[in-house]
Design an enzyme around this catalytic site. Structure first.
Site, PDB file in Angstrom:
ATOM      1  N   HIS A  21       7.825   6.848  -3.004  1.00 41.12           N
ATOM      2  CA  HIS A  21       7.837   7.614  -4.252  1.00 41.12           C
ATOM      3  C   HIS A  21       6.889   8.802  -4.105  1.00 41.12           C
ATOM      4  O   HIS A  21       6.304   9.016  -3.034  1.00 41.12           O
ATOM      5  CB  HIS A  21       7.483   6.730  -5.452  1.00 41.12           C
ATOM      6  CG  HIS A  21       6.188   5.980  -5.327  1.00 41.12           C
ATOM      7  ND1 HIS A  21       4.965   6.613  -5.186  1.00 41.12           N
ATOM      8  CD2 HIS A  21       5.916   4.646  -5.333  1.00 41.12           C
ATOM      9  CE1 HIS A  21       3.994   5.714  -5.122  1.00 41.12           C
ATOM     10  NE2 HIS A  21       4.541   4.513  -5.197  1.00 41.12           N
ATOM     11  N   HIS A  24       3.372   8.503  -2.480  1.00 44.50           N
ATOM     12  CA  HIS A  24       3.298   8.564  -1.020  1.00 44.50           C
ATOM     13  C   HIS A  24       3.429  10.015  -0.541  1.00 44.50           C
ATOM     14  O   HIS A  24       2.688  10.472   0.328  1.00 44.50           O
ATOM     15  CB  HIS A  24       4.431   7.740  -0.388  1.00 44.50           C
ATOM     16  CG  HIS A  24       4.445   6.303  -0.799  1.00 44.50           C
ATOM     17  ND1 HIS A  24       5.386   5.791  -1.661  1.00 44.50           N
ATOM     18  CD2 HIS A  24       3.640   5.262  -0.474  1.00 44.50           C
ATOM     19  CE1 HIS A  24       5.172   4.498  -1.834  1.00 44.50           C
ATOM     20  NE2 HIS A  24       4.115   4.151  -1.131  1.00 44.50           N
ATOM     21  N   CYS A 130      -4.733 -11.302  -1.442  1.00 40.86           N
ATOM     22  CA  CYS A 130      -3.701 -10.577  -2.191  1.00 40.86           C
ATOM     23  C   CYS A 130      -2.645 -10.095  -1.206  1.00 40.86           C
ATOM     24  O   CYS A 130      -2.949  -9.270  -0.334  1.00 40.86           O
ATOM     25  CB  CYS A 130      -4.297  -9.390  -2.955  1.00 40.86           C
ATOM     26  SG  CYS A 130      -3.033  -8.348  -3.733  1.00 40.86           S
ATOM     27  N   CYS A 133      -1.975  -6.234  -1.491  1.00 36.68           N
ATOM     28  CA  CYS A 133      -2.958  -5.402  -0.777  1.00 36.68           C
ATOM     29  C   CYS A 133      -3.031  -5.760   0.696  1.00 36.68           C
ATOM     30  O   CYS A 133      -3.590  -5.004   1.484  1.00 36.68           O
ATOM     31  CB  CYS A 133      -4.355  -5.584  -1.374  1.00 36.68           C
ATOM     32  SG  CYS A 133      -4.577  -4.970  -3.049  1.00 36.68           S
ATOM     33  N   CYS A 155      -5.593  -9.844  -8.657  1.00 35.14           N
ATOM     34  CA  CYS A 155      -5.995  -8.618  -7.970  1.00 35.14           C
ATOM     35  C   CYS A 155      -6.089  -7.492  -9.008  1.00 35.14           C
ATOM     36  O   CYS A 155      -5.159  -7.305  -9.807  1.00 35.14           O
ATOM     37  CB  CYS A 155      -4.964  -8.258  -6.908  1.00 35.14           C
ATOM     38  SG  CYS A 155      -5.135  -6.578  -6.245  1.00 35.14           S
ATOM     39  N   HIS A 158      -3.005  -4.894  -8.373  1.00 28.46           N
ATOM     40  CA  HIS A 158      -1.628  -5.309  -8.622  1.00 28.46           C
ATOM     41  C   HIS A 158      -1.461  -6.141  -9.888  1.00 28.46           C
ATOM     42  O   HIS A 158      -0.337  -6.411 -10.318  1.00 28.46           O
ATOM     43  CB  HIS A 158      -1.099  -6.098  -7.417  1.00 28.46           C
ATOM     44  CG  HIS A 158      -0.945  -5.259  -6.187  1.00 28.46           C
ATOM     45  ND1 HIS A 158      -1.943  -5.098  -5.255  1.00 28.46           N
ATOM     46  CD2 HIS A 158       0.089  -4.496  -5.759  1.00 28.46           C
ATOM     47  CE1 HIS A 158      -1.530  -4.299  -4.296  1.00 28.46           C
ATOM     48  NE2 HIS A 158      -0.304  -3.919  -4.575  1.00 28.46           N
ATOM     49  N   LYS A 311      -1.224   3.866 -12.416  1.00 28.44           N
ATOM     50  CA  LYS A 311      -0.902   4.286 -11.061  1.00 28.44           C
ATOM     51  C   LYS A 311       0.597   4.159 -10.822  1.00 28.44           C
ATOM     52  O   LYS A 311       1.215   3.169 -11.217  1.00 28.44           O
ATOM     53  CB  LYS A 311      -1.650   3.409 -10.045  1.00 28.44           C
ATOM     54  CG  LYS A 311      -1.375   3.797  -8.591  1.00 28.44           C
ATOM     55  CD  LYS A 311      -1.923   2.769  -7.630  1.00 28.44           C
ATOM     56  CE  LYS A 311      -1.571   3.121  -6.195  1.00 28.44           C
ATOM     57  NZ  LYS A 311      -1.913   2.063  -5.238  1.00 28.44           N
ATOM     58  N   LYS A 314       6.474   1.288  -7.872  1.00 25.20           N
ATOM     59  CA  LYS A 314       7.879   0.876  -7.979  1.00 25.20           C
ATOM     60  C   LYS A 314       8.008  -0.379  -8.830  1.00 25.20           C
ATOM     61  O   LYS A 314       8.917  -0.517  -9.640  1.00 25.20           O
ATOM     62  CB  LYS A 314       8.458   0.616  -6.578  1.00 25.20           C
ATOM     63  CG  LYS A 314       8.723   1.873  -5.772  1.00 25.20           C
ATOM     64  CD  LYS A 314      10.021   2.533  -6.192  1.00 25.20           C
ATOM     65  CE  LYS A 314      10.335   3.715  -5.278  1.00 25.20           C
ATOM     66  NZ  LYS A 314      11.564   4.393  -5.664  1.00 25.20           N
TER      67      LYS A 314
END
Length: 527
Positions: A21, A24, A130, A133, A155, A158, A311, A314
């Protein structure tokens, strides 16, 4: 140190468990603009990006899709990750995949060397992990779960529960590098940027480092530990080494790989997202110290792209494909917008409305309109031939002085990774040229034959300023500026013009053919 060492920049290598996305692409475009700028300064450059294809997260994604993990990553790289480099027009020199033999062989060789030197030992890991991560977590890192995860430790990145791992693994003596890292960063504060990232890392290290499990024994998707094939290398220990394996880490002296390593290493800039800072500024330099290698000159942690205050992700349905922006606004707008609108190193919010407004104001109505008017007037008043300038007035001299300052300021800011200020310095020069056109009113001057010399000076000055703008903006918007360079009729390749050449006043050769082509940044209909 090898003379004429290349400026070596890396992006993180991206997990291939899903399609890329704009979060990145943001990192990759920043690296592309910076390396293009260094090339434009006449420097040798090596720009690396790539994909991280091992680990439990990738394995589970493949299993969820009912596909062998190697087939899964091959498909994603071919259909998603490599094509996006074309979408955002990235000029990388290499693309590393952690499933490539060149990477696997060098990782195993380096790992064996560390074990032989006494930096690796066998032990047991028990604690939270995690998968998102791919990180062994400390209890202090975790947050209390909410909603369906209430009562569980999660986490913070996430927002999902961690898993408790109990494995017999191989460990790296990370704790031995607490003081060496503190000493290094005290002497080289520029090695972690921005300042907030430096403060975070130093605070973390000063709490004391714990030895790190560097293998996993409960799944097989990864690089085999060379002396213990029942285990695979921990994905981060594998992935971090890509920056060195891609340029010939530990290849035999005198080989092509060793020569490449000598001409490239150490990395000048590792660009990373702030959520993976500790891996790059703590574990990675400790690995290099253990291997007797030079440390990177700078790890730069940028902020997150936020959508709706969160943040980009997806899994949270906030991921936006780069093609959605490029298809509507064009190749070059992606880098221009994200690097100008967001202070690099800080979080920044994305909205379609802001992107559209900046495109219209800065590019369509700003630079695009200036180029259109200038080329049209040369064609109307001088039959498309750039006239020779006559005597300069104070207004031309003021633009000359401003161009010198603009070139110096933009260069300083861009080398400092302050993209927003670098781009803004160039934009302010464009604004000054637009003001010059408004004040000098060449369309009125053209009505008086006795003022032909004045008219020629004005038109020449505008075109020469556009020549300089094309050079300065080329690393940011290569396609659009190449188009502008062609419309201006400038000789030679734009890519061969150095940043310093932009400041050379009156470098446009009189007599060249100026063409009024299609709009550089056409006005777009709102969707």
């Amino acid at each position: 140190m090898v003379e004429n060492k290349a400026f070596y920049l890396t992006t993180p290598i991206y997990y291939v468990n899903d399609a890329p996305h704009i979060g990145h692409a943001y990192t990759t475009v920043a690296g592309d603009v910076l390396t293009r700028w260094h090339r434009q300064r006449g420097e040798a450059v090596w720009f690396l990006t790539g994909t991280d294809e091992h680990g439990q997260k990738v394995l589970r994604s493949a299993e969820a899709n009912g596909i062998d993990p190697q087939v899964w990553v091959d498909k994603l790289v071919a259909e998603e990750w490599l094509p996006v480099l074309q979408v955002i027009d990235v000029q990388n020199d290499d693309f590393i995949r952690t499933t490539e033999s060149r990477h696997i062989e060098r990782v195993q060789r380096f790992l064996t060397r560390l074990k032989d030197a006494g930096w690796i030992y066998e032990g047991t890991y028990q604690g939270p992990y995690c998968v998102g991560c791919e990180e062994f977590k400390l209890p202090a890192d975790l947050i209390a779960g909410t909603d369906q995860y209430e009562g569980q430790e999660c986490c913070p990145i996430h927002s999902k529960p961690v898993e408790i791992v109990d494995e017999s693994n191989w460990f790296f003596k990370l704790s031995a590098f607490t003081e060496p890292l503190i000493d290094h960063y005290t002497k080289h504060p520029e090695a972690i940027r921005p300042q907030s990232a430096y403060n975070e890392v130093m605070s973390f290290i000063k709490q004391g480092l714990q030895d790190l499990s560097i293998s996993r024994s409960t799944f097989s998707w990864g690089i085999d530990v060379p002396w213990d094939p029942q285990q695979v290398v921990y994905v981060w220990f594998d992935a971090l080494l890509n920056y060195a394996t891609a340029v010939g880490l530990d290849d035999e002296a005198g080989s092509e790989g060793a020569k490449k390593f000598g001409a490239t290493w150490p990395a000048d800039v590792h660009l990373v997202g702030k959520d993976i800072l500790r891996f790059h500024a703590v574990i990675w330099p400790a690995m290099l110290m253990a291997g007797g290698l030079d440390l990177p000159r700078c790890v730069y942690a940028h902020g997150w792209l936020l959508v709706g205050g969160e943040k980009m992700s997806k899994s949270k349905l906030t991921g936006i494909a780069p093609s959605q922006i490029v298809d509507h606004f064009g190749y070059d707008v992606f880098g221009y917008y994200f690097l100008k609108a967001i202070q690099f190193g800080q979080d920044g919010s994305f909205s379609w409305e802001d992107l559209s407004a900046r495109y219209t104001a800065d590019l369509a109505n700003g630079l695009g309109n200036l180029a259109s008017r200038a080329t049209a007037m040369v064609n109307k008043y001088c039959e498309g031939v750039l006239p020779k300038p006559a005597a300069l007035s104070d207004k031309e001299r003021a633009l000359e002085a401003l161009l010198q300052k603009t070139t110096t300021d933009a260069d300083r800011h861009m080398l400092n990774l302050d993209f927003a200020e670098g781009i803004n310095a160039i934009k302010e020069f464009i604004d000054a040229v637009n003001l010059y056109v408004t004040e000098r009113e060449p369309w009125k001057v053209a009505k008086s034959p006795e003022l032909t010399d004045d008219l020629h000076t004005i038109l020449y000055t505008i075109i020469d300023c556009l020549r300089a703008i094309a050079i300065l903006y080329y690393p940011v918007m290569p396609k659009s500026m190449a188009n502008l360079w062609s419309q201006l009729g400038m000789p030679g390749n734009l890519a061969d013009q150095t940043i310093e050449m932009a400041s050379h006043w009156q470098s446009a050769p009189p007599g060249i053919s100026v063409t009024k082509g299609e709009a550089l940044f056409p006005r777009l209909e709102d969707e």
